[in-house]
Design a protein around this motif. Structure first.
Motif, PDB file in Angstrom:
ATOM      1  N   THR A  17       0.860  -1.178   0.000  1.00  0.00           N
ATOM      2  CA  THR A  17       0.000   0.000   0.000  1.00  0.00           C
ATOM      3  C   THR A  17       0.897   1.228   0.000  1.00  0.00           C
ATOM      4  O   THR A  17       1.951   1.236   0.646  1.00  0.00           O
ATOM      5  CB  THR A  17      -0.885   0.022   1.259  1.00  0.00           C
ATOM      6  OG1 THR A  17      -1.616  -1.198   1.320  1.00  0.00           O
ATOM      7  CG2 THR A  17      -1.828   1.204   1.243  1.00  0.00           C
ATOM      8  N   GLN A  18       0.486   2.250  -0.718  1.00  0.00           N
ATOM      9  CA  GLN A  18       1.289   3.469  -0.753  1.00  0.00           C
ATOM     10  C   GLN A  18       0.511   4.623  -0.139  1.00  0.00           C
ATOM     11  O   GLN A  18      -0.707   4.725  -0.272  1.00  0.00           O
ATOM     12  CB  GLN A  18       1.708   3.774  -2.186  1.00  0.00           C
ATOM     13  CG  GLN A  18       2.651   2.688  -2.724  1.00  0.00           C
ATOM     14  CD  GLN A  18       3.177   2.978  -4.094  1.00  0.00           C
ATOM     15  OE1 GLN A  18       2.421   3.341  -4.986  1.00  0.00           O
ATOM     16  NE2 GLN A  18       4.479   2.804  -4.278  1.00  0.00           N
ATOM     17  N   PHE A  19       1.253   5.485   0.560  1.00  0.00           N
ATOM     18  CA  PHE A  19       0.647   6.536   1.370  1.00  0.00           C
ATOM     19  C   PHE A  19       1.141   7.915   0.926  1.00  0.00           C
ATOM     20  O   PHE A  19       2.178   8.035   0.274  1.00  0.00           O
ATOM     21  CB  PHE A  19       0.987   6.304   2.841  1.00  0.00           C
ATOM     22  CG  PHE A  19       0.621   4.934   3.335  1.00  0.00           C
ATOM     23  CD1 PHE A  19      -0.652   4.679   3.829  1.00  0.00           C
ATOM     24  CD2 PHE A  19       1.533   3.883   3.265  1.00  0.00           C
ATOM     25  CE1 PHE A  19      -0.998   3.404   4.265  1.00  0.00           C
ATOM     26  CE2 PHE A  19       1.194   2.613   3.691  1.00  0.00           C
ATOM     27  CZ  PHE A  19      -0.078   2.371   4.196  1.00  0.00           C
ATOM     28  N   ASP A  20       0.385   8.935   1.342  1.00  0.00           N
ATOM     29  CA  ASP A  20       0.783  10.305   0.988  1.00  0.00           C
ATOM     30  C   ASP A  20       1.985  10.768   1.804  1.00  0.00           C
ATOM     31  O   ASP A  20       2.860  11.450   1.292  1.00  0.00           O
ATOM     32  CB  ASP A  20      -0.390  11.269   1.235  1.00  0.00           C
ATOM     33  CG  ASP A  20      -1.581  10.938   0.376  1.00  0.00           C
ATOM     34  OD1 ASP A  20      -1.510  11.170  -0.842  1.00  0.00           O
ATOM     35  OD2 ASP A  20      -2.586  10.420   0.908  1.00  0.00           O
ATOM     36  N   VAL A  21       1.967  10.408   3.083  1.00  0.00           N
ATOM     37  CA  VAL A  21       3.046  10.815   3.978  1.00  0.00           C
ATOM     38  C   VAL A  21       3.570   9.586   4.714  1.00  0.00           C
ATOM     39  O   VAL A  21       2.779   8.823   5.282  1.00  0.00           O
ATOM     40  CB  VAL A  21       2.546  11.855   5.012  1.00  0.00           C
ATOM     41  CG1 VAL A  21       3.637  12.172   6.034  1.00  0.00           C
ATOM     42  CG2 VAL A  21       2.097  13.133   4.322  1.00  0.00           C
TER      43      VAL A  21
END
Length: 515
Positions: free
Chosen positions: A285-289
């Protein structure tokens, strides 16, 4: 049996009052007993008082809607109206009524509440009150702790989530120096605030801490958005974390609840070996921060280990040496951030210039132009080491005016003495503001910040040591010539006096020998 068990204070609790309460609890246990018992008792008292507040509020609403009072009372106790499912017989007043059976009743209640609330399973029932109260001394100590918490209403209008959360953090920070010696790491909240101000999370974004500890990075991110945009928008911030230590993972979950943060998901487990943010399609999963204070120089994650872990392709820039996983953590964070996301990580200073495998990884990431800023922090900021740390900011998609450039900030002189721990330093609001301003303006500030072309870093053999690029300007001491000359004359006079006395003593000794 306890008599007239009623809260003594009906007014809303202030931050100072609640912090004073937990300070007294901490003074009671000192270092002889695990501080987590205080955290569990505080949480139990809170959810019990909260249950009563929710019951009263629901009852009033149902009566207003036309329900008979006796029916409204019964209906309001139904679990559908409550944050946590707690039978009336397990409320704080009931389980603490018989002081002689206190450990047994607490243990029974904790076990039953955990069963009825799956999210609390493995969280509140990690501490064994029966084992704790095996000796008479601890039984008495437990009674005193309960008497302390009896004094206040810790739910509903009795205390705001911010004040309650602060008290919880107050306990964590109070015991941080002691726990640091035993391997638990707590990042000073001033450092977290600095990183969050730089990364600037916004409503609707996601924040991820892969080694979240007690949840400080996530909570400060939430409070930052709440302060800037309001509570409603803060609830649109999605928080994710993973923590390897089961006890600290439990503390983190309680910490989020005590701050009334419902939009947080914290996993338990080893992030480098078994990342719980793996999606069904096998990708991360990739996150903004992505934000973290990683375990500095953690050993045991060399090539042999990382080749066998899940999603080993995360480490595509290379495997770090077996005695330091710093660049393994950084690669995991890079693999976990969205293309337009931001990463902030606290690392050991050596991570910037060590050679071998670490340099090979560092070189590839610098060549991709993903390092945006490197900040040297003052020494003695952290509980577990006096060494200065470094904050690295990574961005894959830098603003066009920052491409091909890195900002180095030497904040080694930006500190104040720690307000309560003599051996430590801290960051003031002014210190944080100056560093954040330098990051945002991204320009040279003599002796403090310098924008460097990537080619210069390459010429320096990919060495990111901040002092190589910017050194604090030492203030020149103004010399008072007249005063200095006067002191010199006084020293000369004292020297002559000593010489005269010495000659006298020597003559006396010679005369005595002659006699």
């Amino acid at each position: 049996m306890k008599q007239n068990q009623k809260t003594l204070f009906k007014k809303t609790l202030s931050r100072d009052e609640l912090n004073s309460l937990v300070d007294r609890a901490a003074d009671l246990i000192r270092t002889a007993v695990d501080y987590k018992f205080i955290l569990i008792l505080l949480f139990l008292k809170h959810i019990s008082d909260r249950w009563k507040a929710e019951t009263e509020e629901t009852k009033r609403r149902l009566i207003r809607e036309g329900l008979d009072e006796s029916i409204a009372v019964r209906e309001a106790e139904h679990q559908d109206y409550h944050t946590f499912h707690i039978p009336k017989e397990l409320l704080w007043e009931e389980i603490t009524k018989d002081t002689k059976a206190l450990p047994e009743r607490l243990a029974e209640a904790i076990s039953e509440i955990a069963k009825r609330n799956p999210e609390l399973e493995g969280v509140i029932n990690r501490m064994n009150f029966l084992e704790f109260a095996r000796n008479e001394e601890n039984r008495i100590l437990l009674q005193r702790l309960v008497q302390l918490f009896d004094q206040y209403n810790l739910g509903g209008d009795g205390v705001s989530p911010d004040v309650l959360g602060d008290a919880y953090e107050h306990i964590l920070m109070k015991f941080a120096p002691q726990r640091a010696k035993e391997g638990e790491i707590y990042t000073p909240r001033e450092i977290i605030r600095l990183m969050v101000e730089i990364l600037d999370p916004k409503p609707g974004e996601s924040v991820y801490d892969p080694c979240c500890g007690s949840g400080g990075m996530l909570i400060v991110s939430y409070l930052y958005v709440k302060e800037k945009y309001g509570k409603e928008d803060a609830n649109k911030l999605f928080l994710y974390g993973q923590e390897r230590n089961p006890d600290i993972h439990a503390i983190c979950k309680l910490n989020l609840w005590m701050h009334d943060i419902g939009n947080g998901l914290v996993y338990s487990g080893d992030t480098l070996s078994f990342p719980k943010t793996k999606r069904e399609d096998g990708t991360l999963t990739q996150f903004d921060v992505v934000i973290a204070n990683i375990p500095w120089n953690q050993d045991g994650y060399g090539e042999e280990t990382l080749r066998e872990v899940e999603l080993s392709e995360r480490f595509s820039f290379g495997y770090p040496p077996d005695n330091s996983a710093d660049w393994a953590w950084i690669q995991h964070m890079l693999a976990s951030v969205k293309e337009d996301g931001r990463i902030g990580v606290v690392v050991d200073n050596g991570c910037l210039f060590r050679g071998g495998k670490e340099k090979a990884i560092r070189q590839k990431i610098i060549d991709l132009d993903w390092v945006e800023c490197v900040i040297l922090t003052p020494e003695k900021l952290f509980y577990n080491t006096g060494a200065p740390g470094v904050i690295m900011i990574f961005r894959e998609n830098k603003p066009s005016e920052r491409k091909g450039k890195l900002l180095f900030i030497n904040a080694s002189k930006e500190f104040i003495p720690h307000p309560t721990i003599r051996r430590l330093n801290s960051l003031s609001e002014e210190n944080i503001e100056r560093i954040v301003r330098a990051y945002r303006e991204f320009k040279d500030v003599p002796g403090f910040a310098r924008v460097v072309d990537r080619e210069e870093v390459v010429r320096n053999d990919y060495n990111l040591n901040v002092t190589l690029y910017v050194m604090p300007v030492e203030e020149e001491e103004e010399i008072d010539i007249e005063r200095e000359f006067s002191e010199l004359k006084e020293m000369e006079r004292e020297r002559e006096e000593i010489e005269r006395k010495l000659e006298e003593y020597i003559r006396e000794i010679i005369n005595l020998k002659r006699k």
